[in-house]
Design an enzyme around this catalytic site. Structure first.
Site, PDB file in Angstrom:
ATOM      1  N   HIS A 148      -4.461  -0.530   6.101  1.00 52.51           N
ATOM      2  CA  HIS A 148      -3.894  -0.002   7.014  1.00 52.51           C
ATOM      3  C   HIS A 148      -5.276  -0.022   8.680  1.00 52.51           C
ATOM      4  CE1 HIS A 148      -7.058   2.344   5.272  1.00 52.51           C
ATOM      5  NE2 HIS A 148      -6.311   3.082   4.614  1.00 52.51           N
ATOM      6  N   LEU A 167      -4.949   9.064   7.829  1.00 48.67           N
ATOM      7  CA  LEU A 167      -6.470   8.366   8.213  1.00 48.67           C
ATOM      8  C   LEU A 167      -6.234   7.212   7.868  1.00 48.67           C
ATOM      9  CD1 LEU A 167      -8.566  10.925   6.967  1.00 48.67           C
ATOM     10  CD2 LEU A 167      -8.230  10.221   9.606  1.00 48.67           C
ATOM     11  N   LYS A 172      -9.403   0.125  -5.830  1.00 52.79           N
ATOM     12  CA  LYS A 172     -10.007   0.068  -3.913  1.00 52.79           C
ATOM     13  C   LYS A 172     -11.107   0.581  -3.757  1.00 52.79           C
ATOM     14  CE  LYS A 172      -8.401   2.017  -0.490  1.00 52.79           C
ATOM     15  NZ  LYS A 172      -6.587   2.548  -0.303  1.00 52.79           N
ATOM     16  N   HIS A 224       1.419   4.940  -1.717  1.00 53.55           N
ATOM     17  CA  HIS A 224       1.042   6.696  -2.062  1.00 53.55           C
ATOM     18  C   HIS A 224       2.029   7.212  -2.991  1.00 53.55           C
ATOM     19  CE1 HIS A 224      -2.862   6.573  -0.875  1.00 53.55           C
ATOM     20  NE2 HIS A 224      -2.262   6.066   0.409  1.00 53.55           N
ATOM     21  N   LEU A 225       2.333   7.137  -4.105  1.00 49.90           N
ATOM     22  CA  LEU A 225       3.537   7.774  -5.580  1.00 49.90           C
ATOM     23  C   LEU A 225       3.124   8.970  -5.703  1.00 49.90           C
ATOM     24  CD1 LEU A 225       4.853   5.083  -7.187  1.00 49.90           C
ATOM     25  CD2 LEU A 225       6.315   5.990  -5.185  1.00 49.90           C
ATOM     26  N   ARG A 226       2.044   9.736  -5.784  1.00 55.47           N
ATOM     27  CA  ARG A 226       1.301  11.034  -6.288  1.00 55.47           C
ATOM     28  C   ARG A 226       1.820  11.255  -8.063  1.00 55.47           C
ATOM     29  NH1 ARG A 226      -1.446  10.587  -1.830  1.00 55.47           N
ATOM     30  NH2 ARG A 226      -0.420  11.590  -0.127  1.00 55.47           N
ATOM     31  N   HIS A 275       0.828  -1.194   0.264  1.00 51.85           N
ATOM     32  CA  HIS A 275      -0.155  -0.069  -0.214  1.00 51.85           C
ATOM     33  C   HIS A 275       0.507   1.624  -0.094  1.00 51.85           C
ATOM     34  CE1 HIS A 275      -3.532   2.449   1.489  1.00 51.85           C
ATOM     35  NE2 HIS A 275      -2.601   3.822   1.199  1.00 51.85           N
ATOM     36  N   HIS A 282       3.104  14.426   1.493  1.00 54.90           N
ATOM     37  CA  HIS A 282       2.317  15.915   1.555  1.00 54.90           C
ATOM     38  C   HIS A 282       3.555  16.813   1.659  1.00 54.90           C
ATOM     39  CE1 HIS A 282      -1.769  14.244   1.350  1.00 54.90           C
ATOM     40  NE2 HIS A 282      -1.525  13.598   1.423  1.00 54.90           N
ATOM     41  N   ASN A 321      -5.349   6.868  -5.647  1.00 54.22           N
ATOM     42  CA  ASN A 321      -6.107   8.779  -5.361  1.00 54.22           C
ATOM     43  C   ASN A 321      -5.685   9.780  -6.179  1.00 54.22           C
ATOM     44  OD1 ASN A 321      -4.100   8.455  -3.884  1.00 54.22           O
ATOM     45  ND2 ASN A 321      -5.343   9.072  -2.010  1.00 54.22           N
ATOM     46  N   ASP A 338       1.399   2.403   3.469  1.00 55.72           N
ATOM     47  CA  ASP A 338       0.459   3.716   3.331  1.00 55.72           C
ATOM     48  C   ASP A 338       1.313   4.930   3.542  1.00 55.72           C
ATOM     49  OD1 ASP A 338      -1.392   5.201   2.875  1.00 55.72           O
ATOM     50  OD2 ASP A 338      -2.120   4.924   4.977  1.00 55.72           O
ATOM     51  N   ALA A 384      -4.090  14.593   5.542  1.00 53.98           N
ATOM     52  CA  ALA A 384      -3.748  13.221   6.662  1.00 53.98           C
ATOM     53  C   ALA A 384      -2.771  12.735   5.295  1.00 53.98           C
ATOM     54  CB  ALA A 384      -5.032  12.025   6.182  1.00 53.98           C
ATOM     55  N   HIS A 437     -10.591   0.602   2.393  1.00 61.97           N
ATOM     56  CA  HIS A 437      -9.280   2.079   3.069  1.00 61.97           C
ATOM     57  C   HIS A 437     -11.604   1.948   4.497  1.00 61.97           C
ATOM     58  CE1 HIS A 437      -8.476   5.968   4.910  1.00 61.97           C
ATOM     59  NE2 HIS A 437      -9.892   5.897   5.356  1.00 61.97           N
TER      60      HIS A 437
HETATM   61  O1  DOR Z   1      -3.163   9.313   6.251  1.00 62.23           O
HETATM   62  C1  DOR Z   1      -4.070   9.298   4.649  1.00 62.23           C
HETATM   63  N1  DOR Z   1      -3.325   9.713   3.558  1.00 62.23           N
HETATM   64  N2  DOR Z   1      -4.475   7.958   4.283  1.00 62.23           N
HETATM   65  C2  DOR Z   1      -5.002   8.199   3.140  1.00 62.23           C
HETATM   66  O2  DOR Z   1      -6.366   7.407   3.791  1.00 62.23           O
HETATM   67  C3  DOR Z   1      -4.798   8.681   2.333  1.00 62.23           C
HETATM   68  C4  DOR Z   1      -3.661   9.260   2.412  1.00 62.23           C
HETATM   69  C5  DOR Z   1      -3.213  10.035   1.378  1.00 62.23           C
HETATM   70  O3  DOR Z   1      -3.453   9.918   0.182  1.00 62.23           O
HETATM   71  O4  DOR Z   1      -2.214  11.149   1.590  1.00 62.23           O
HETATM   72 ZN    ZN Z   2      -3.680   5.197   1.578  1.00 61.68          ZN
END
Ligand code: DOR
Ligand code: ZN
Length: 345
Positions: free
Chosen positions: A174, A219, A99, A15-17, A13, A251, A41, A247, A263, A136
């Site tokens: 998570h 989150l 997802k 996130h690479l953006r 799990h 940011h 996302n 996860d 988050a 989620h």
């Molecule tokens: O903390 C989190 N950040 N929880 C998520 O479900 C999404 C993620 C994000 O994309 O920043």
């Molecule tokens: Zn996530």
């Protein structure tokens, strides 16, 4: 024990953006991990197989030279997702999972699912073709306290879905509560859970005691200490239903350090050092490999990695850069609040 060798780990799990942030963060994962399940996302989200194919190409182009890393792509489930497109994505080998974000649950989830009934045709197709649903697991009802949202989701949504479609393979992502751990342990098939690095290390005090600390806010939000203890027991048990999903969610600092911060905790750079520390504390270094490198591939029906990773314990604490610099700004790296002595060789 001052050194351990494990199969190269995977992150189930991540996130690479995209764009400048992708280019700067991907090396922090590809340095250590062979594969990762990539969250969809983005803005706009990755909703079709064509979107996933294009995103995968952008990821591949950003991998630092010399690193071997395979992004495993996911689709963002909406109420309009086309079952045929999902099936095609799975058949072509491009799509590893779909997802489910309940609409409004987290970062860029407004296009997610409001009415589960509307997603049933896709979910039925996924059950038929053996494609995993990553969930989620939080309700978004305003009346439900944020610390109860996972437990209520299990009772009201997940149990309903599993009864309705027992053949569907579901990853509860998570997991942050004892209720989540117990629910997975009670299931006899088709349910597994990923656990993050930071939820093994922090409880909710980290966010709120002595001042508000936005870099520990994610989150599902970290819960009470007894939940963290339950997560530690699950992760270090060797039980094949639990595996690592960091996860890691970058940011840039201005989006975290403000009146309404995003988050997400950025753990990619030091995750393996943190995990070795946690597993050593739990006298479970011999089970680290199951959590990071064996259980995940078994669940997703993929081969384990042939390459290995050596972790060495050194006397001097390792100093990780506190920030990852990107063209879009700096991203603060997770601070476990204890010195790290385990280094990836
Ligand atoms: O903390 C989190 N950040 N929880 C998520 O479900 C999404 C993620 C994000 O994309 O920043
Ligand atoms: Zn996530």
């Amino acid at each position: 024990m001052n050194s351990i060798t494990i199969r190269r780990p995977d992150d189930w799990h991540l996130h690479l953006r995209d764009g400048a942030v992708l280019a700067s963060v991907i090396g922090d994962t590809s340095r250590h991990f062979a594969r990762a399940i990539i969250m969809p996302n983005l803005v706009p989200p990755v909703v079709t197989t064509a979107d996933a194919k294009a995103y995968r190409e952008r990821i591949i182009a950003a991998i630092p030279k010399g690193d071997r890393f395979e992004p495993l792509m996911t689709l963002y489930l909406t109420e309009h997702t086309d079952p045929d497109d999902v099936e095609e994505g799975k058949k072509s080998g491009l799509i590893t999972a779909v997802k489910l974000y309940p609409a409004g649950a987290t970062t860029n989830s407004h296009g997610g699912v409001r009415d589960m009934e509307k997603a049933m045709p896709v979910l039925e197709r996924m059950a038929k073709i053996g494609l995993t649903l990553c969930v989620h697991g939080e309700v978004t009802t305003p009346e439900v306290d944020i610390f109860d949202r996972e437990a209520v989701f299990i009772e009201e949504k997940l149990e309903w879905l599993r009864r309705r479609l027992p053949e569907l393979k579901i990853t509860m992502e998570h997991v942050t509560t004892k209720e989540g751990v117990d629910y997975i342990l009670a299931a006899d098939s088709n349910l597994a859970g990923s656990i993050t690095t930071h939820h093994l290390i922090i409880n909710r005090n980290a966010i709120l005691v002595g001042g508000i600390r936005p870099h520990y806010y994610c989150l599902p939000v970290a819960k009470r200490e007894h939940h963290r203890q339950a997560l530690r027991r699950a992760a270090t048990s060797g039980d094949a239903r639990f595996f690592l999903g960091t996860d890691s969610a970058p940011h840039v600092d201005p989006l975290k350090e403000c009146a309404c911060g995003c988050a997400g905790v950025y753990t990619a750079p030091n995750t393996m050092s943190c995990l070795a520390h946690v597993f050593e504390e739990e006298n479970a270094l011999d089970r680290l490999e199951a959590f990071t490198s064996l259980n995940g591939p078994a669940w997703y029906g993929l081969p384990v990695n042939e390459e290995t990773m050596v972790l060495e314990k050194q006397e001097q604490p390792i100093v990780y850069p506190g920030k990852c610099e990107t063209e879009a700004g700096a991203i603060t790296v997770f601070d476990p609040m204890f010195p790290l002595h385990w280094r990836v060789r």
